[in-house]
Write an enzyme that holds these catalytic residues in place. Structure first.
Site, PDB file in Angstrom:
ATOM      1  N   CYS A   6      56.700  35.342  21.338  1.00  0.00           N
ATOM      2  CA  CYS A   6      56.035  34.232  20.640  1.00  0.00           C
ATOM      3  C   CYS A   6      54.645  34.026  21.217  1.00  0.00           C
ATOM      4  O   CYS A   6      53.724  33.645  20.497  1.00  0.00           O
ATOM      5  CB  CYS A   6      56.868  32.963  20.732  1.00  0.00           C
ATOM      6  SG  CYS A   6      57.205  32.449  22.413  1.00  0.00           S
ATOM      7  N   THR A   7      54.479  34.286  22.519  1.00  0.00           N
ATOM      8  CA  THR A   7      53.189  34.056  23.179  1.00  0.00           C
ATOM      9  C   THR A   7      52.264  35.279  23.150  1.00  0.00           C
ATOM     10  O   THR A   7      51.234  35.257  23.820  1.00  0.00           O
ATOM     11  CB  THR A   7      53.414  33.681  24.651  1.00  0.00           C
ATOM     12  OG1 THR A   7      54.298  34.634  25.209  1.00  0.00           O
ATOM     13  CG2 THR A   7      53.967  32.287  24.824  1.00  0.00           C
ATOM     14  N   ARG A  58      53.987  32.335  29.029  1.00  0.00           N
ATOM     15  CA  ARG A  58      54.745  31.111  29.353  1.00  0.00           C
ATOM     16  C   ARG A  58      54.709  30.799  30.844  1.00  0.00           C
ATOM     17  O   ARG A  58      54.631  29.663  31.255  1.00  0.00           O
ATOM     18  CB  ARG A  58      56.183  31.339  28.870  1.00  0.00           C
ATOM     19  CG  ARG A  58      57.173  30.265  29.149  1.00  0.00           C
ATOM     20  CD  ARG A  58      58.433  30.541  28.352  1.00  0.00           C
ATOM     21  NE  ARG A  58      58.838  31.927  28.383  1.00  0.00           N
ATOM     22  CZ  ARG A  58      60.004  32.369  28.882  1.00  0.00           C
ATOM     23  NH1 ARG A  58      60.866  31.523  29.373  1.00  0.00           N
ATOM     24  NH2 ARG A  58      60.303  33.662  28.856  1.00  0.00           N
ATOM     25  N   GLU A  72      61.105  25.862  20.458  1.00  0.00           N
ATOM     26  CA  GLU A  72      60.037  26.794  20.811  1.00  0.00           C
ATOM     27  C   GLU A  72      59.984  27.814  19.684  1.00  0.00           C
ATOM     28  O   GLU A  72      60.897  28.625  19.523  1.00  0.00           O
ATOM     29  CB  GLU A  72      60.344  27.485  22.141  1.00  0.00           C
ATOM     30  CG  GLU A  72      59.229  28.424  22.557  1.00  0.00           C
ATOM     31  CD  GLU A  72      59.676  29.493  23.545  1.00  0.00           C
ATOM     32  OE1 GLU A  72      60.708  29.322  24.214  1.00  0.00           O
ATOM     33  OE2 GLU A  72      58.986  30.526  23.622  1.00  0.00           O
ATOM     34  N   ASN A 123      64.555  38.214  22.021  1.00  0.00           N
ATOM     35  CA  ASN A 123      63.523  38.886  22.830  1.00  0.00           C
ATOM     36  C   ASN A 123      63.630  38.646  24.332  1.00  0.00           C
ATOM     37  O   ASN A 123      63.128  39.436  25.117  1.00  0.00           O
ATOM     38  CB  ASN A 123      62.114  38.574  22.305  1.00  0.00           C
ATOM     39  CG  ASN A 123      61.767  37.111  22.373  1.00  0.00           C
ATOM     40  OD1 ASN A 123      62.616  36.272  22.639  1.00  0.00           O
ATOM     41  ND2 ASN A 123      60.511  36.810  22.112  1.00  0.00           N
TER      42      ASN A 123
HETATM   43  O1  G3H Z   1      58.849  34.719  23.028  1.00  0.00           O
HETATM   44  C1  G3H Z   1      58.700  33.629  23.574  1.00  0.00           C
HETATM   45  C2  G3H Z   1      58.715  33.526  25.041  1.00  0.00           C
HETATM   46  O2  G3H Z   1      58.873  32.188  25.462  1.00  0.00           O
HETATM   47  C3  G3H Z   1      57.487  34.130  25.648  1.00  0.00           C
HETATM   48  O3  G3H Z   1      57.608  34.168  27.021  1.00  0.00           O
HETATM   49  O4  G3H Z   1      55.218  34.444  27.636  1.00  0.00           O
HETATM   50  O5  G3H Z   1      57.027  34.918  29.280  1.00  0.00           O
HETATM   51  O6  G3H Z   1      56.659  36.432  27.345  1.00  0.00           O
HETATM   52  P1  G3H Z   1      56.566  35.047  27.868  1.00  0.00           P
END
Ligand code: G3H
Length: 483
Positions: A293-294, A446, A259, A163
């Site tokens: 993920c976030t 993040r 993570e 991703n």
């Molecule tokens: O998918 C996991 C990433 O660490 C999320 O990063 O919050 O910048 O989209 P992000």
């Protein structure tokens, strides 16, 4: 479909021991665009012997690299960041093609990555040890001093997800290099073309031979070989919780930073600014089609605010564009059929469980419309499982305690958002939530990338974020002077 109608079919090789090489039998993996289905390139399918060679090269190069002055390591990273940014259009286009991320976000990812590398270079020269004197301990000897320095771990295995094929690779590679480690980089197969392009820019910036080695290949053939290799000194992995947990079981005493998944809730109280909450929740839930993920993966809203919030969310979700990454659509096709079918199963079960479908529920292959559900029951799978797609369940709660209970009953503990205008309430709830970070009146995410980023429970292990990542690729080395 095998038509090479995209601008160029990229047949990439991998950097092994400072040379660009292919698999010795010529075995390759062909990559298709998740959006158009067209072949967009191929990468070598390495075997165990080639992985051994990569690790050997990394071990050799690391010995010299750890002696290279910090300011020289910093200069390499700064040159790398500049080269990356110069190529933001070309690399962004490949990210867009191979993971179906909308064009503007794909280019932003390249810029974000260059910024991350620069900040890592700047911060990396400030990682110092400390000096302890023996007499600071009760009855301790005055003539004893401990010089505690921070030394590299050795060879870091960096395993990245699809991703953020650039950003979540560089956020492992840059701090590992800055602290004197060498790297084995295993990109996600869908994401390896842009990952390799990023390595080309690093090589152009002056990467010493063998310092970073790229291992593309099938997880079934080289996954366990890498994770259990006795030449690996640290593993940094971003990906699914199941895979991360199984890696941790296999890796034994090798230190890891993991993570993993999340089921981030947005808790919305009746006093919240609902316009702001709706805007943040929509962005948090649906950017990159929910494949983060976030991402906000459930809304826990007080009954008193629920009707108004759902109406505002409906309006915002319906305004999201659906279509191709080239057209900069907000909601683009999912990464693969497996993910799309899993999402469909979750949607079907949620409907069967009696939830109200608030927005249009439409699918064409891997392309979904964004789906908002209201009146979702905690008995439904979607209250607990990660959809990794554009769907958002709203669960109505009677009070704060119920919201916190549902938030904490999850196997995950990445982030959570709390929307309220009362800062004391926000603090009280934040204190109760079993997560790595709580965002007050903002979406879960993040960045900025120097903030600590971590998950608890099945969401991860260790901490990332520029300074925290730098520390995680070092250990203490103690030299005691006895006078
Ligand atoms: O998918 C996991 C990433 O660490 C999320 O990063 O919050 O910048 O989209 P992000």
């Amino acid at each position: 479909m095998t038509t090479h109608s995209v601008e160029a079919f990229r047949q990439k090789n991998v950097l092994l021991g400072g040379e660009w090489q292919e698999n010795e039998q010529g075995n390759r993996i062909t990559l298709d665009s998740p959006s158009s289905g067209e072949n967009i390139g191929s990468v070598p399918a390495l075997n165990k012997a080639e992985v051994d060679k990569a690790v050997e090269a990394a071990r050799g190069a690391q010995k010299q690299w750890q002696k290279t002055p910090l300011h020289e390591r910093k200069q390499l990273l700064l040159r790398w960041a500049d080269k990356l940014e110069e190529n933001k259009e070309a690399i962004g286009t490949v990210i867009m093609q191979e993971v179906a991320k909308k064009k503007s976000s794909a280019v932003d990812e390249v810029v974000r990555t260059a910024d991350f590398i620069r900040h890592t270079a700047e911060e990396g020269v400030r990682i110092n040890g400390e000096l302890l004197t023996g007499d600071s301990y009760n009855g301790g000897p005055a003539g004893k001093t401990a010089q505690v320095s921070r030394v590299p771990l050795g060879v870091v295995l960096a395993i990245a997800p699809f991703n953020y094929p650039l950003n979540l690779s560089a956020s492992k590679i840059a701090p590992a290099l800055m602290t004197g480690n060498s790297v084995i980089f295993k990109p996600a197969t869908q994401g390896s073309l842009s990952g390799i392009m990023m390595m080309e820019t690093l090589e152009e910036a002056g990467l010493p031979k063998g310092l970073v080695n790229v291992t593309t290949g099938r997880g079934s053939e080289i996954g366990d070989v890498l994770v259990t290799h006795d030449g690996i000194d640290q593993i940094s992995f971003t990906g699914g919780s199941g895979t991360g947990i199984s890696m941790a079981e296999k890796a034994g005493m090798v230190p890891m930073v993991l993570e993993l998944g999340g089921k981030d809730p947005a808790i919305v109280l009746e006093d919240a600014d609902l316009d702001k909450a709706a805007k943040e929740i929509t962005g948090g839930a649906f950017s990159y089609s929910g494949q983060r993920c976030t991402a906000i993966k459930r809304v826990l809203v007080k009954e008193e605010a629920a009707d108004e919030l759902v109406a505002k969310l409906k309006e915002k979700v319906e305004a999201l564009s659906v279509g191709k990454p080239e057209d900069d659509a907000d909601i683009t096709p999912l990464i693969n059929d497996k993910g799309a079918d899993y999402l469909q199963g979750l949607i079907d079960d949620t409907i069967a469980d009696g939830a109200e479908v608030v927005t249009e529920n439409k699918r064409d292959g891997r392309q979904f419309s964004p789906v908002l559900f209201d009146h979702v029951s905690t008995e439904s799978r979607i209250a607990w499982e990660e959809p990794f797609g554009p769907v958002l369940p709203v669960i109505r709660v009677k009070d704060e305690d119920e919201a916190v209970k549902i938030a904490n009953d999850s196997e995950y503990g990445l982030q959570a958002s709390v929307f309220t205008q009362d800062i004391n309430t926000a603090h009280r709830i934040a204190d109760e939530l079993e997560v790595g970070s709580v965002q007050v009146n903002g979406k879960t995410s993040r960045g900025p990338d120097h903030f600590p980023f971590l998950g608890v429970k099945n969401s991860g292990m260790g901490v990332q974020g520029v300074r925290y990542s730098l520390l995680s690729y070092t250990r203490e080395k103690v030299t005691v002077i006895n006078q």
